[in-house]
Design a protein around this motif. Structure first.
Motif, PDB file in Angstrom:
ATOM      1  N   GLN A 198      53.938  41.261  22.421  1.00 25.01           N
ATOM      2  CA  GLN A 198      52.656  41.218  23.125  1.00 25.01           C
ATOM      3  C   GLN A 198      52.871  41.387  24.631  1.00 25.01           C
ATOM      4  O   GLN A 198      52.125  42.104  25.303  1.00 25.01           O
ATOM      5  CB  GLN A 198      51.942  39.893  22.843  1.00 25.01           C
ATOM      6  N   ILE A 199      53.908  40.736  25.143  1.00 30.38           N
ATOM      7  CA  ILE A 199      54.226  40.835  26.580  1.00 30.38           C
ATOM      8  C   ILE A 199      54.663  42.256  26.928  1.00 30.38           C
ATOM      9  O   ILE A 199      54.213  42.834  27.923  1.00 30.38           O
ATOM     10  CB  ILE A 199      55.321  39.821  26.965  1.00 30.38           C
TER      11      ILE A 199
ATOM     12  N   LEU B 253      42.696  42.090  37.681  1.00 34.04           N
ATOM     13  CA  LEU B 253      43.004  41.701  36.301  1.00 34.04           C
ATOM     14  C   LEU B 253      43.009  40.179  36.140  1.00 34.04           C
ATOM     15  O   LEU B 253      42.379  39.632  35.223  1.00 34.04           O
ATOM     16  CB  LEU B 253      44.363  42.282  35.906  1.00 34.04           C
ATOM     17  N   LEU B 254      43.695  39.486  37.037  1.00 31.25           N
ATOM     18  CA  LEU B 254      43.816  38.028  36.945  1.00 31.25           C
ATOM     19  C   LEU B 254      42.465  37.339  37.135  1.00 31.25           C
ATOM     20  O   LEU B 254      42.139  36.395  36.419  1.00 31.25           O
ATOM     21  CB  LEU B 254      44.827  37.517  37.979  1.00 31.25           C
ATOM     22  N   VAL B 255      41.683  37.810  38.105  1.00 33.42           N
ATOM     23  CA  VAL B 255      40.375  37.200  38.362  1.00 33.42           C
ATOM     24  C   VAL B 255      39.465  37.324  37.143  1.00 33.42           C
ATOM     25  O   VAL B 255      38.847  36.344  36.705  1.00 33.42           O
ATOM     26  CB  VAL B 255      39.701  37.853  39.592  1.00 33.42           C
ATOM     27  N   PHE B 256      39.390  38.512  36.563  1.00 34.44           N
ATOM     28  CA  PHE B 256      38.522  38.725  35.403  1.00 34.44           C
ATOM     29  C   PHE B 256      39.030  37.953  34.188  1.00 34.44           C
ATOM     30  O   PHE B 256      38.221  37.436  33.404  1.00 34.44           O
ATOM     31  CB  PHE B 256      38.418  40.220  35.093  1.00 34.44           C
TER      32      PHE B 256
ATOM     33  N   VAL C 287      37.944  34.330  34.617  1.00 34.30           N
ATOM     34  CA  VAL C 287      36.504  34.152  34.405  1.00 34.30           C
ATOM     35  C   VAL C 287      36.156  34.243  32.918  1.00 34.30           C
ATOM     36  O   VAL C 287      35.407  33.407  32.393  1.00 34.30           O
ATOM     37  CB  VAL C 287      35.700  35.216  35.197  1.00 34.30           C
ATOM     38  N   ILE C 288      36.708  35.231  32.219  1.00 33.63           N
ATOM     39  CA  ILE C 288      36.416  35.394  30.788  1.00 33.63           C
ATOM     40  C   ILE C 288      36.972  34.221  29.977  1.00 33.63           C
ATOM     41  O   ILE C 288      36.335  33.741  29.034  1.00 33.63           O
ATOM     42  CB  ILE C 288      36.981  36.737  30.270  1.00 33.63           C
ATOM     43  N   SER C 289      38.152  33.730  30.356  1.00 38.43           N
ATOM     44  CA  SER C 289      38.732  32.579  29.643  1.00 38.43           C
ATOM     45  C   SER C 289      37.899  31.318  29.866  1.00 38.43           C
ATOM     46  O   SER C 289      37.887  30.414  29.020  1.00 38.43           O
ATOM     47  CB  SER C 289      40.178  32.350  30.096  1.00 38.43           C
TER      48      SER C 289
ATOM     49  N   MET D 170      43.946  37.895  27.890  1.00 38.86           N
ATOM     50  CA  MET D 170      44.741  38.668  28.848  1.00 38.86           C
ATOM     51  C   MET D 170      45.055  40.051  28.289  1.00 38.86           C
ATOM     52  O   MET D 170      44.968  41.060  29.006  1.00 38.86           O
ATOM     53  CB  MET D 170      46.046  37.923  29.162  1.00 38.86           C
ATOM     54  N   PHE D 171      45.395  40.120  27.011  1.00 42.59           N
ATOM     55  CA  PHE D 171      45.657  41.393  26.341  1.00 42.59           C
ATOM     56  C   PHE D 171      44.422  42.289  26.432  1.00 42.59           C
ATOM     57  O   PHE D 171      44.509  43.482  26.724  1.00 42.59           O
ATOM     58  CB  PHE D 171      46.022  41.135  24.876  1.00 42.59           C
ATOM     59  N   GLU D 172      43.247  41.708  26.181  1.00 49.05           N
ATOM     60  CA  GLU D 172      41.981  42.446  26.214  1.00 49.05           C
ATOM     61  C   GLU D 172      41.676  42.970  27.620  1.00 49.05           C
ATOM     62  O   GLU D 172      41.236  44.111  27.796  1.00 49.05           O
ATOM     63  CB  GLU D 172      40.840  41.528  25.750  1.00 49.05           C
ATOM     64  N   CYS D 173      41.920  42.135  28.629  1.00 45.15           N
ATOM     65  CA  CYS D 173      41.635  42.514  30.021  1.00 45.15           C
ATOM     66  C   CYS D 173      42.580  43.618  30.499  1.00 45.15           C
ATOM     67  O   CYS D 173      42.155  44.551  31.185  1.00 45.15           O
ATOM     68  CB  CYS D 173      41.737  41.296  30.932  1.00 45.15           C
TER      69      CYS D 173
END
Length: 449
Positions: free
Chosen positions: A296-297, A364-367, A370-372, A384-387
């Motif tokens: 995944q990583i 990426l990190l900000v979104f 927020v989504i989490s 994170m995978f989705e973003c």
């Protein structure tokens, strides 16, 4: 009394943003229509908007299965949105103008220059014509190769040929949409056909060609001698494909959820396909939710890197990553320039690469945060995978797209949009501040490291 016409000056970057947003809205309205949907009812606008955004931004994330939800009309709309998104709205409108015999004015040439990421307006129309010809040839050859498999899968010559054209365009544009939901299962992508080499290999080749970039493709018809950009892109692509393929074979070889139940040959093919599709196509021949944590990583890293400049792929881009690595390990001169072989890479290009990397990582990190927060019941790794998949316009998912709230899905639309048009393009379009290069300020000492 003479009337003076006032012209509103719109920057090329803003024109590109408006063009993409306009096509997304038109596409979403068409996909809402009852005769675009198999059930004969209006599709919810949020689902239509998400689908249209994903298609125009050549991503592939879906909240409704393309074949199961849409009629042939709806599927043709998705196909056209993918083609427009892959070539770019500016390129499409310019081509239409050329077909209609209209003259391409200075403003249109400036916008086209911005869209093609060229340093000057010289030869932009000629380049555009080459792009169209190369695209049509590759997609036509791809459709011919895929038709053998698609006709067999759909058990229909007519729809099989359409499916071949759809898959060829989707693969070359690195979009990740498929029309096999009625035959392999809803949201299954290509997992039911993991043993179909005649389907996977042509799609993989189309993905690679689309991700190399048109500048590199043009060199295939000429010579790579003295073409540093083309040489760097091809070498980086080969290295990343090999690293990805070998990594997946080692880490997933005995995983029963992915490669475990396959033959040795199938394991090699599917490892290669997984490495290819991450750059940034979105077709899945194995279940992404079944990947080991290590894979995944690696998948997220490959998605983040993406394809190459002036291509249909998204991501940070291979050349940007190479320049950042060279900046880290090679000492720049006082102007910020770094040397590569017997050539010099200007400090301007180096700074642009670093800016792109930081902007993409920060966004990426900000979104993701927020989504989490909004969908706290979902795992952070899946989010994170989705973003990463959205902002790098990949389209792979661990199966949570339909489980996300509407707000989170709209946030993914924003990520797909900025990932397709480019963070710098968005920044330039929204910025009206005067460049600080016009002024000279006093130095200040700040300790770092």
């Amino acid at each position: 009394m003479e009337k003076t016409k006032k012209r509103i000056n719109i920057s090329p970057s803003l024109k590109i943003l408006i063009g993409f947003l306009g096509i997304i809205i038109i596409g979403s309205l068409l996909l809402c229509l009852p005769f675009a949907n198999r059930d004969g009812h209006w599709l919810s606008y949020s689902d239509a908007f998400f689908t249209s955004t994903s298609a125009v931004c050549v991503t592939g994330l879906i909240v409704v299965d393309t074949a199961v939800q849409f009629t042939l009309f709806g599927q043709i709309v998705v196909l056209l949105l993918i083609q427009v998104g892959g070539l770019g709205i500016v390129a499409i409108t310019t081509l239409i103008a050329l077909v209609m015999g209209k003259k391409i004015n200075l403003s249109s040439r400036l916008t086209l220059q911005e869209s093609l990421n060229k340093d000057s307006m010289e030869g932009v129309v000629k380049t555009l014509k080459k792009i169209l010809v190369v695209t049509l040839i590759i997609e036509l050859v791809g459709a011919c190769l895929l038709s053998f498999s698609t006709i067999s899968i759909t058990d229909s010559v007519g729809y099989g040929i359409f499916a071949a054209i759809f898959m060829s365009v989707s693969a070359f544009c690195n979009a990740g949409f498929d029309v096999f939901g009625m035959f392999g299962g809803e949201f299954a992508s290509l997992t039911p056909f993991a043993n179909n080499v005649m389907l996977l290999l042509p799609i993989a080749m189309l993905i690679i060609l689309g991700g190399l970039g048109f500048v590199v493709l043009f060199n295939f018809f000429k010579s790579f001698k003295g073409k540093q950009h083309a040489i760097v892109v091809v070498c980086a692509t080969i290295i990343l494909l090999l690293v990805g393929t070998i990594s997946f074979m080692i880490l997933e070889w005995n995983n029963p959820l992915t490669l475990g139940g396959m033959t040795t040959f199938q394991k090699i093919i599917n490892s290669f396909f997984q490495s290819t599709t991450l750059r940034t196509a979105g077709f899945a021949s194995i279940d992404q939710g079944g990947l080991t944590t290590a894979c995944q990583i690696i998948s997220m890293l490959l998605m983040f890197i993406g394809g190459s400049p002036n291509s249909t792929a998204g991501g940070l881009k291979t050349t940007t990553l190479i320049i950042i690595f060279m900046f880290l390990f090679k000492k720049p001169n006082e102007k910020g320039d770094i040397t590569f072989g017997n050539r010099r890479i200007s400090g301007k290009v180096v700074r642009k690469s670093i800016k792109l990397f930081l902007a993409q990582l920060f966004t990426l990190l900000v979104f993701a945060i927020v989504i989490s927060f909004i969908d706290a019941d979902l795992s952070i790794s899946a989010i994170m995978f989705e973003c990463v998949s959205a902002i790098c316009t990949v389209g792979l998912t661990m199966g949570i797209t339909t489980s996300l709230s509407v707000i989170s899905q709209m946030l993914l639309c924003v990520l797909m949009f900025v990932g397709r048009v480019g963070l710098l393009t968005v920044g330039l379009a929204m910025s009206s501040a005067q460049s600080s290069a016009d002024f000279e300020y006093q130095n200040t000492d700040i300790i770092v490291g």
